[in-house]
Each structure stands twice: as structure tokens, then as C-alpha cells.
Design a protein around this motif. Structure first.
Motif, PDB file in Angstrom:
ATOM      1  N   GLU A   5      -2.504  63.442 -57.685  1.00 35.15           N
ATOM      2  CA  GLU A   5      -3.483  64.481 -57.319  1.00 35.15           C
ATOM      3  C   GLU A   5      -4.833  64.221 -57.974  1.00 35.15           C
ATOM      4  OE1 GLU A   5      -4.030  69.357 -57.694  1.00 35.15           O
ATOM      5  OE2 GLU A   5      -2.133  68.410 -58.241  1.00 35.15           O
ATOM      6  N   ALA A   6      -4.816  63.663 -59.191  1.00 34.13           N
ATOM      7  CA  ALA A   6      -6.062  63.383 -59.908  1.00 34.13           C
ATOM      8  C   ALA A   6      -6.778  62.148 -59.376  1.00 34.13           C
ATOM      9  CB  ALA A   6      -5.778  63.211 -61.397  1.00 34.13           C
ATOM     10  N   GLY A   7      -6.064  61.318 -58.583  1.00 39.88           N
ATOM     11  CA  GLY A   7      -6.706  60.155 -57.991  1.00 39.88           C
ATOM     12  C   GLY A   7      -6.172  58.819 -58.457  1.00 39.88           C
ATOM     13  N   ALA A   8      -5.005  58.794 -59.075  1.00 40.12           N
ATOM     14  CA  ALA A   8      -4.418  57.522 -59.513  1.00 40.12           C
ATOM     15  C   ALA A   8      -4.124  56.627 -58.322  1.00 40.12           C
ATOM     16  CB  ALA A   8      -3.134  57.776 -60.300  1.00 40.12           C
ATOM     17  N   ALA A   9      -4.354  55.326 -58.493  1.00 40.62           N
ATOM     18  CA  ALA A   9      -4.023  54.358 -57.440  1.00 40.62           C
ATOM     19  C   ALA A   9      -2.552  53.999 -57.468  1.00 40.62           C
ATOM     20  CB  ALA A   9      -4.866  53.105 -57.606  1.00 40.62           C
TER      21      ALA A   9
END
Length: 302
Positions: free
Chosen positions: A116-120
Motif C-alpha cells: 500500500e505504501a508503494g513497495a516494488a
């Protein structure tokens, strides 16, 4: 110019060299240093659901052939994870979030927050040698490894990497992780070790037992990568004693598609990343390889 770009576990990387979890992965400023140094991906320190203070000092001691540490997974917990990943997204590199739980549900919750935070991608710490109830205690049991990976892989869409340590049933644990949905493996973590002060007559670390990293464990990492690749032919990120292009190349020839650098960054600085990348370019030219992909697992063909 030989091409160093590589695809590992669904991630497109400009070259195969990144940092290892726990090294310059705890703050936006530290991750920015790694990005400036040329790391192809940014790996965070391991996050747990609740904040952890870590162990008492000393937490790290240099040894003749490596580094002995027991930090204790100190981290600010879920809220710190979200803030760090969101801040790191602007650095132009894939962010791989390392997570450490005690149950499959806890791992899944952490992975969902990271996504959700944007981790790949998420890296499951199943191999920390000194965190009670976490890490290596979980990774020793192939069935538990499978349960945790399945819980995470069924929760998130981003690639899942299982970081495994040196255990008796490593090849089996690797198979369970892959069968449960891991897109790749990270091999290996530090080895359980201890050093004793002969004058104080007591262990030098605050936690007594810690993890040994650096050149001393490199041949062990090469063997682990070689055996797992031979059995499963999967995407592997090799880690353990990567000090220069030669040690990186060994892991790649054993079957790794990318490598992580830890102790060398601590002892020499993050500029070592660029040195390894340049060295790999020269090595490809020397052996007549057009791409790094040609060399992945080449030791199995000779």
C-alpha cells in the motif's frame, strides 16, 4: 558496452547490485545515499508490526574476516514502514521492503502495508539468526516457510522474495517457498556466531549470540546458491561476503541473478557498489559475454 540489466523476480534492474537489508535501509537519507551510490534497488531494514528497541550494546563487533552483529531487529514498526517507503519512492529505484513477523498472518499484514505504501517487492526475513521467535527459527521448518509465503503471496500482488538462511533442509525450504508463491529467493543471511573477550571472560555482544557476515561466509553463500539453483533453477539474489566484482561474479555464476552487498558497505562505504558494477562490466568484456544474463548459472554448464 556489455549490458548489465537483469530481470529478477519480476523486477527490472539496471544492473545486479543492491544493498542488503539492514545496511543503510533505515531512513530516507540513508536510502538516498544508496541511490546516489548507484544501487539498482533499495532494500529497507526489516520491519516488524510493533516497534522494537533492539538489543543492548555492543550490537556490532568487527572480526578479522567479517562483522559480528546482533541489532535485534530494531525498527519503528508499521507506521515507520509506511513513512519510509513513501519517502523512498521518489528516488527513482525499486524499493524492496524487508519484513519480519512471528506468524503467517503478521507477515501478510506487514506485506499489505508495504504494498500500500508503494513497495516494488517484499522480502520475507525468514533467516535472522538472533531474533527469538522470528527469522531463522521459522525458516528452519520448510512447512512453516511454505505457510508464511502462501499467506503473503495470496495477500499482495507485488513480487515476494523469501530470504532463507543456512539450514539443514535449505533446498527443501526453498522448494516450499517457490511452490507457495515466492517469485524469488534471497540466499543467505548471516550465520549464528559468537565472540568472547578473553580478558572480560564474557561474550562481546550484548545479546551474546549474533550473526556473522562478510568474507568469512562467502564460500558458504556460493555453495547455498549453487545447490538451490541446481535443484530449482529459480530467480535468486545472492548475498554473503560480496566485496568486489569477483565475489559478485561467483554468486552469479552459481545461479544468482542479482547480489546484495552488506558488510563491504559498512567497512568501506557505499561507493563500493559503483566499484562492483564497473568491475562486472570489465569482467563481461574480458570473458566475451554480451549480457549478464549469459553468465547466470554458468558454473553449472562447465
Amino acid at each position: 558496452m556489455p549490458l548489465l540489466s537483469v530481470r529478477v523476480a519480476g523486477l527490472e534492474l539496471e544492473h545486479p547490485v543492491m544493498n542488503a537489508s539492514g545496511v543503510l535501509g533505515s531512513s530516507p537519507e540513508a536510502l538516498e545515499r544508496l541511490a546516489r551510490a548507484g544501487a539498482s534497488a533499495l532494500v529497507t531494514k526489516s520491519f516488524t508490526r510493533e516497534p522494537r528497541a533492539g538489543y543492548t550494546t555492543p550490537i556490532a563487533v568487527p572480526l578479522p574476516h567479517g562483522l559480528l552483529n546482533a541489532v535485534g531487529l530494531s525498527n519503528p514498526g508499521l507506521e515507520g514502514l509506511r513513512g519510509l517507503v513513501q519517502a523512498a519512492r521518489g528516488l527513482g529505484k525499486p524499493v524492496i521492503v524487508s519484513i519480519a513477523g512471528s506468524t503467517p498472518r503478521e507477515f501478510a499484514e506487514l506485506a499489505a502495508a508495504a504494498e500500500e505504501a508503494g513497495a516494488a517487492a517484499v522480502e520475507l526475513n525468514l533467516s535472522c539468526p538472533h531474533a527469538r521467535g522470528r527469522g531463522l527459527e521459522l525458516g528452519m521448518d520448510p512447512a512453516t516457510v511454505g505457510e508464511i509465503v502462501e499467506a503473503v503471496a495470496s495477500t499482495v500482488r507485488v513480487p515476494v522474495l523469501a530470504k532463507l538462511g543456512l539450514v539443514d533442509r535449505l533446498v527443501e525450504a526453498a522448494g516450499r517457498a517457490l511452490g507457495a508463491g515466492a517469485r524469488g529467493l534471497v540466499l543467505i543471511n548471516t550465520l549464528r556466531a559468537m565472540a568472547i573477550d578473553v580478558y572480560a571472560m564474557r561474550p562481546v555482544l550484548g545479546n551474546r549470540v549474533g550473526g556473522l557476515s562478510g568474507p568469512a561466509i562467502h564460500p558458504v553463500a556460493v555453495r547455498a546458491v549453487y545447490e538451490v539453483y541446481r535443484e530449482h533453477g529459480c530467480d535468486i539474489v545472492g548475498v554473503g561476503g560480496v566485496e568486489d566484482w569477483r565475489t559478485a561474479a561467483e554468486l552469479i555464476l552459481a545461479g544468482a541473478r542479482a547480489v546484495q552487498v552488506g558488510t563491504a558497505i559498512v567497512t568501506r562505504g557505499e561507493h563500493v557498489i559503483g566499484e562492483i558494477v564497473e568491475g562486472l562490466k570489465g569482467y563481461l568484456a574480458e570473458v566475451g559475454a554480451k549480457t549478464i544474463e549469459e553468465l547466470v548459472g554458468a558454473a553449472h554448464r562447465h
